[in-house]
Structure formats: structure tokens, C-alpha cells
Design an enzyme around this catalytic site. Structure first.
Site, short mmCIF file in Angstrom:
data_model
loop_
_atom_site.label_atom_id
_atom_site.label_comp_id
_atom_site.label_asym_id
_atom_site.label_seq_id
_atom_site.Cartn_x
_atom_site.Cartn_y
_atom_site.Cartn_z
N CYS A 16 0.81 -1.23 0.00
CA CYS A 16 0.00 0.00 0.00
C CYS A 16 0.84 1.27 0.00
O CYS A 16 0.29 2.38 -0.01
CB CYS A 16 -0.95 -0.02 1.18
SG CYS A 16 -1.83 -1.57 1.25
N HIS B 268 -3.30 7.79 6.00
CA HIS B 268 -3.42 6.46 5.43
C HIS B 268 -4.84 5.97 5.72
O HIS B 268 -5.50 5.45 4.85
CB HIS B 268 -2.34 5.54 6.00
CG HIS B 268 -2.29 4.22 5.31
ND1 HIS B 268 -2.15 4.12 3.95
CD2 HIS B 268 -2.40 2.94 5.77
CE1 HIS B 268 -2.16 2.82 3.61
NE2 HIS B 268 -2.32 2.10 4.69
N GLU C 34 -2.17 5.19 13.68
CA GLU C 34 -1.82 6.39 12.92
C GLU C 34 -2.04 7.64 13.77
O GLU C 34 -1.25 8.59 13.72
CB GLU C 34 -2.62 6.47 11.61
CG GLU C 34 -2.17 7.62 10.71
CD GLU C 34 -2.72 7.53 9.29
OE1 GLU C 34 -3.58 6.66 9.01
OE2 GLU C 34 -2.28 8.35 8.45
N LYS D 141 -9.95 7.63 1.71
CA LYS D 141 -10.31 6.23 1.43
C LYS D 141 -11.78 5.97 1.73
O LYS D 141 -12.38 5.03 1.22
CB LYS D 141 -9.45 5.27 2.26
CG LYS D 141 -8.01 5.16 1.76
CD LYS D 141 -7.26 4.06 2.49
CE LYS D 141 -5.83 3.91 1.95
NZ LYS D 141 -4.93 4.99 2.35
N HIS E 139 -9.73 1.68 -0.63
CA HIS E 139 -8.29 1.50 -0.51
C HIS E 139 -7.76 1.02 -1.86
O HIS E 139 -7.99 -0.12 -2.27
CB HIS E 139 -7.97 0.49 0.58
CG HIS E 139 -6.53 0.51 1.00
ND1 HIS E 139 -5.54 1.00 0.18
CD2 HIS E 139 -5.92 0.12 2.14
CE1 HIS E 139 -4.37 0.90 0.81
NE2 HIS E 139 -4.57 0.37 2.00
N PHE F 292 1.29 -2.86 4.72
CA PHE F 292 1.55 -4.18 5.31
C PHE F 292 3.05 -4.45 5.17
O PHE F 292 3.66 -4.11 4.15
CB PHE F 292 0.79 -5.26 4.51
CG PHE F 292 -0.56 -5.60 5.06
CD1 PHE F 292 -1.10 -4.94 6.14
CD2 PHE F 292 -1.30 -6.62 4.47
CE1 PHE F 292 -2.36 -5.28 6.64
CE2 PHE F 292 -2.56 -6.97 4.96
CZ PHE F 292 -3.09 -6.31 6.04
#
Lengths: 404, 88
Positions: free
Chosen positions: A164, A296, A307, A328, A333, A392
Site C-alpha cells: 500500500c 493512510h 496512525e 479512502k 483503498h 503491510f
């Protein structure tokens, strides 16, 4: 060292098939998430996605060319054409050889791969022949190659892949090339098109998917929603853009990246805050100069609270004054393309002085106690912004943008 | 019922590398300190074993003890059988 500016943007994603319509949807706070219309969903437990609508590849590519293009390359090309057109840049007179093309993607040609494997395996009764163009369509660098061919770019050209964070790593690398003089200009971006049955099943199995919708930072959030799309930016030296009278959208002022060296799926506030601090330092920005963070913000329990902690760690007292949103909630996403469509959102926020909201926000969560610009866009002139990507595998990449 | 409980205990012990003889229905999940990836594997194994879908983050399933997990799986099996039953 050169100052690096963005002179053209292009994007295609669920909220809109070009920058103007995408940005207009984001400002209205309208989520483009809904039940899938393209993936066979009888056996899907998670059926909501953010799909691009009204996109007919045949309107954009000749039949013969289309044979070579997986959907992820198609989207990248569409976004790149928009960006180059908007920028007015011409790659003639030797500029093509001094230009880089770097495109991030997490999965590459997943539609091609799935079709190919379905044909071969089919529970042991499949065909023993494979579609001849499977490899050139699916290879993860295909989109970058097609950009180079489309525009005659013969300088550094490759794909970045960091799940990502793929797009932000692409922007970061391109930014450093232009900044250092290694390249004079760059086409950089990210793309992803993996709304396929197999991919959705795999995401279902890892249990981070919301069955309802994506509600980043909100109480009652249940996870992420997959989207698809691409974004591309034209990066140039500030002096070149001025000399040719280009319309400068903003400066790409800094880049920070770190690795958590921790867990393959759980995020870390230390790694994430380190990347933000590095981007600020690289840009020569004081934390207090940042007005907006395009987070994010995946909508998972773990990401959004981590976050929030990371932002507090990087910004200290200024954290509570920041406007933070996760777009998002509207475009889903986009994985390897996420940083690319989010750069468009952050750059347009700087340019227009409008902060896109976090849509689908319901109620505060005690673990997420900052200003997430819930549900309604806000008029607010800002001087600088960050765009976060935390992948990830603990791969963090953060871009810093400054208004000129 | 007992059979389902035994099968679930076996799955959890195997996937999270725990001693099955130390697990009882009153064991609290929190005490086991199961890592997130092990949890995902456990849920997958349960789904595969009983051919059910375990909803993600569903507030209707409060899972505190192993008994809650067994009860939850029983509910899912019952729901599935209800769906499969011919409508009269």
C-alpha cells in the site's frame, strides 16, 4: 539540488474518471463505495468495493494495443495522459531521455493472472494451453513500460512495489531523481486494479474488510474497503516549469520513508511517525507549518488508532490543530495506487484551500481523538500538507507538499 | 455439542501452539495472548472445519471465553442449517 514541482495531475478512481470529477466528488463528501457490479458475488461475504464506473477501455485504446494492457496498465495510461496534457510538458528535444517514469503497484496484472490461472487449473480439468500475452500483461512493471512507450520516455523507468506504499515510494524516488539532477523531469504515480474474485476472497480471509463501508477514525468502524484506480503526476524542476510558463500546482517538497522491522501486518506508531518526521525535515518544514494530513486511514481498528498515535508522536502539541482526513472513505483503498489518488487529493486541497472530509464518519472513538474533518469539506487555506502511506510489512512512505 | 467444543479446542491449540489439556470452556481468550495472525488462522480453520462464515468485527458475537466461541459456532451452524432447510 533542485526544487521539485508538480505541474500536471491525472487520476481515475471510483469517485471520478478525471481530476475535476474526482475532486468534485471528494469535496462533496460523497462516498463512491457500493456493492460490486462486476465481480461474481454469490460466494462473497464482503460485497462492497469502490469500482470505477463508465470506463470503456475501447474508448481509450485501439483493439491491438488493448490486447497488451491489463486493467492496471490501462488505468495508469489514462491517468498519465491526463497529467501530461494538463502539464503541457513536451518530451521532445532530448527531454525524453532525461525523464523518468516510475509507477507503483502492489499486485500488477491481477485480472490477467486470475483469468490465466482459472483457465489452466479449473479443478484439474483446465486447458493445457495458456493465453500467449499473459506475461507481458501481468508483469508488475508493465504499466511503467507502457508510460515510457506512450510518451517516448527513455530515462530511468521501473516499477516500485511495497504493497500500500507503492505509489508513495514511486513519487519519492522520482522526486529524489529530479531533486538531485539525475533526471530533469518525471512521470510518477501508482495504479491498482485487483477487484477480482480471488483477490476479494483473499482479503476476506485476512479479516480486515468492512461488510458495510469504510469509516476511517470513526467509532463503529469495521475495516477497509477495496478500491481501484490510478494517479499520475508530472514532476519538474521549479526553474524549468517557470521558464516554460507552466501552471504549478504545488511543490513536492519532501519525502520520508522507514521500515518498522516489526510485524507483517500490524502497524507501528514509531515507524510511521519516523517517516512523517523525515518528510518534514527533508522539506525543511516545521511541524507547525502543516495544515492538513491526507491520512493512510484505512478504516481498520489497528491502523487508525496507531496512525493517530503516530501523528501525535511526530507533531506533539500541533497534532490537535491539524486537519486530518482519510479520503479512502470515498475512493476505497486503492492499495498500490492509494498514494497516487491521495496525492491528487492533497495537492488539490493545497491548491484550492479546501480540505476533503472523512466520509461515513459516525461518532468519536476514544483512541482516535484528533480532527478528522468528519463528513463535510472545510474551506481552509493551508501552506503545506502531508500524504501518508503505511503498508503491510511495515513499509512507511510519506510525502510533504508545499504551496508556492 | 461436546464434539464441536472438542474440535474447536483442538483447532485453537494447534494454530496458536497451545497445550490443549490446559484449555477449558472457561478459559478467557485474553489470557491466551493469541497473536493476530494466529487468530486469522484459527478463524479460517473453524470456517473450514464447520463450513460456516464467521463474521468479522460483528457486535452480535462477544467473544470472551472459549465457551463464547463454541456457542457462536453452534449459532452459525444452526443458522446455516436453517437456511438450508426447505421452506414450507
Amino acid at each position: 539540488m533542485h526544487r521539485v514541482v508538480i505541474t500536471g495531475l491525472g487520476c481515475i478512481a471510483a469517485p471520478g474518471n478525471d481530476v475535476a470529477s474526482f475532486w468534485s466528488t471528494l469535496k462533496s463528501g460523497t462516498s463512491a463505495i457500493g456493492p460490486t457490479t462486476t465481480v461474481p458475488h454469490e460466494k462473497l461475504n464482503i460485497r462492497v468495493v469502490a469500482e470505477i464506473k463508465d470506463f470503456d477501455p475501447a474508448q481509450h485504446f485501439e483493439e491491438k494495443k488493448l490486447l497488451l494492457l491489463d486493467r492496471f496498465s490501462q488505468l495508469a495510461l489514462v491517468a498519465a495522459r491526463q497529467a501530461v496534457k494538463a502539464s503541457g510538458i513536451k518530451f521532445d528535444g532530448g527531454l525524453g531521455a532525461e525523464t523518468a517514469a516510475i509507477v507503483g503497484t502492489g499486485a500488477g496484472g491481477m485480472n490477467t493472472l486470475e483469468e490465466a490461472y482459472g483457465r489452466l487449473f479449473n479443478n484439474g480439468t483446465g486447458s493445457s494451453r495458456q493465453v500467449p500475452l499473459t506475461i507481458p500483461r501481468m508483469m508488475i512493471s508493465a504499466a511503467a513500460s507502457h508510460l515510457s512507450m506512450e510518451f517516448g520516455i527513455t530515462g530511468p523507468c521501473f516499477a516500485t512495489s511495497s504493497a500500500c506504499s507503492s505509489a508513495n515510494h514511486a513519487f519519492g524516488d522520482a522526486y529524489w531523481m529530479v531533486k538531485s539532477g539525475r533526471a530533469r523531469a518525471a512521470l510518477a504515480g501508482g495504479t491498482e486494479a485487483c477487484l477480482t474474485y480471488g483477490t476479494l476472497k483473499a482479503w476476506e480471509a485476512i479479516r480486515v474488510m468492512a461488510p458495510d463501508t469504510c469509516r476511517p477514525f470513526s467509532g463503529g468502524r469495521k475495516g477497509m474497503v477495496l478500491g481501484e484506480g490510478a494517479g499520475v503526476a508530472v514532476l519538474e524542476r521549479y526553474e524549468d516549469a517557470k521558464a516554460r510558463g507552466a501552471d504549478i500546482i504545488c511543490e513536492l517538497a519532501g519525502f520520508g520513508m522507514t521500515a518498522d522491522a516489526g510485524d507483517i501486518v500490524m502497524p507501528s506508531d514509531v515507524g510511521a511517525s519516523g517517516a512523517m518526521a523525515m518528510a518534514l525535515k527533508d522539506a525543511g518544514l516545521d511541524p507547525s507549518e502543516i495544515g492538513y494530513i491526507n491520512a493512510h486511514g484505512t478504516g481498520t481498528l489497528a491502523n487508525d488508532s496507531t496512525e493517530t498515535k503516530a501523528i501525535k508522536r511526530a507533531f506533539g502539541d500541533h497534532a490537535s490543530k491539524l486537519m486530518i482526513s482519510s479520503t479512502k472513505s470515498m475512493h476505497g483503498h486503492v492499495l498500490g495506487g492509494a498514494g497516487a489518488v491521495e496525492l491528487v487529493a492533497a495537492a488539490m486541497a493545497l491548491k484550492d484551500g479546501v480540505i476533503p472530509p472523512t466520509a461515513n464518519y459516525q461518532r468519536p472513538d476514544p483512541a482516535c481523538d484528533l480532527d478528522y474533518v468528519p463528513n463535510e469539506a472545510r474551506q481552509a487555506p493551508i501552506r503545506a500538507a502531508l500524504s501518508n502511506s503505511f503498508a503491510f510489512g511495515g513499509l512507511n512512505a510519506v510525502l510533504a507538499l508545499r504551496r508556492l | 455439542m461436546a464434539d464441536i467444543a472438542d474440535r474447536i479446542v483442538e483447532i485453537i491449540a494447534k494454530e496458536a501452539k497451545l497445550d490443549a489439556s490446559k484449555l477449558t470452556l472457561d478459559t478467557r481468550l485474553e489470557e491466551l495472548k493469541i497473536e493476530s495472525l494466529d487468530l486469522v488462522q484459527i478463524l479460517f480453520a473453524i470456517e473450514d472445519e464447520f463450513d460456516v462464515y464467521v463474521p468479522y468485527n460483528d457486535e452480535a458475537y462477544k467473544l470472551e471465553t472459549l465457551r463464547d466461541v463454541v456457542d457462536g459456532v453452534n449459532r452459525l451452524i444452526a443458522e446455516k442449517q436453517g437456511e438450508a432447510a426447505p421452506k414450507s
